[in-house]
Enzyme design. Sequence first.
Site, PDB file in Angstrom:
ATOM      1  N   PRO A  11      44.391  37.504  44.323  1.00  9.31           N
ATOM      2  CG  PRO A  11      44.863  39.740  43.852  1.00  9.31           C
ATOM      3  CD  PRO A  11      44.025  38.586  43.403  1.00  9.31           C
ATOM      4  CG  ASN A  12      47.494  39.761  48.735  1.00  6.87           C
ATOM      5  OD1 ASN A  12      48.663  39.393  48.765  1.00  6.87           O
ATOM      6  ND2 ASN A  12      47.128  40.924  48.221  1.00  6.87           N
ATOM      7  NE  ARG A  19      45.602  41.088  52.676  1.00 11.96           N
ATOM      8  CZ  ARG A  19      44.634  41.371  51.827  1.00 11.96           C
ATOM      9  NH1 ARG A  19      43.864  40.418  51.360  1.00 11.96           N
ATOM     10  NH2 ARG A  19      44.443  42.608  51.427  1.00 11.96           N
ATOM     11  CE1 TYR A  24      39.676  40.763  52.768  1.00 11.09           C
ATOM     12  CE2 TYR A  24      41.623  41.222  54.082  1.00 11.09           C
ATOM     13  CZ  TYR A  24      40.789  41.534  53.028  1.00 11.09           C
ATOM     14  OH  TYR A  24      41.065  42.619  52.241  1.00 11.09           O
ATOM     15  CG  ASN A  75      37.316  36.610  46.837  1.00 12.08           C
ATOM     16  OD1 ASN A  75      37.676  37.719  46.456  1.00 12.08           O
ATOM     17  ND2 ASN A  75      37.211  36.294  48.112  1.00 12.08           N
ATOM     18  CB  ALA A  78      43.144  43.904  44.931  1.00 12.57           C
ATOM     19  CD  GLU A  99      32.494  40.805  42.326  1.00 17.75           C
ATOM     20  OE1 GLU A  99      33.506  41.472  42.591  1.00 17.75           O
ATOM     21  OE2 GLU A  99      31.493  41.275  41.746  1.00 17.75           O
ATOM     22  CG  HIS A 101      34.372  40.778  47.151  1.00 18.38           C
ATOM     23  ND1 HIS A 101      35.702  40.951  46.845  1.00 18.38           N
ATOM     24  CD2 HIS A 101      33.673  41.049  46.028  1.00 18.38           C
ATOM     25  CE1 HIS A 101      35.802  41.325  45.585  1.00 18.38           C
ATOM     26  NE2 HIS A 101      34.585  41.383  45.062  1.00 18.38           N
ATOM     27  NE  ARG A 108      37.935  46.113  53.678  1.00 13.19           N
ATOM     28  CZ  ARG A 108      38.851  45.342  53.129  1.00 13.19           C
ATOM     29  NH1 ARG A 108      38.504  44.340  52.348  1.00 13.19           N
ATOM     30  NH2 ARG A 108      40.129  45.558  53.361  1.00 13.19           N
TER      31      ARG A 108
END
Length: 158
Positions: A11-12, A19, A24, A75, A78, A99, A101, A108
Amino acid sequence: MSTVITILNGPNLNFLGKREPEVYGTETLEYIEKSCQDYAKKLEFMVQCHQTNCEGQLVEWIQEAIGMSAGLIINPAAYGHTSIAIFDALKMFSGPIVEVHLSNIHRREAFRHHSYVSASADAVIVGCGHEGYLFALEYIAKQLRYGYKKRSNQTLLT
């Protein structure tokens, strides 16, 4: 036909470049996908990229990759912090899983420090920006060339 590595984005990530670029980066998802396609070609692989904002769609794409893809890069965004469904689907995939990110999730908010996906992955790459995907491709290529063996699915989640 080339060996396929599936790249899944959660998502996103369709808003990359717009964003929170301070978190990012400024690269778009299209740029990342093109970079992966170009790099995979050099490694003599083919990539298949997908992005969705829906958890169930990620699960379906993981299931479709079973028997069709040699490796998987995900990735989960969330969903990594919340999805046992994705964790369970990944456990069924027999090839190497990485995985990725873009940001360093450990620097964070505390809720981002845990990932269910990590427990199913062979490797986790965080905080390397878009290059994390290229590192993941390199890792999977080496694993496949040198005799990848699936690790035990006996995972303890605490």
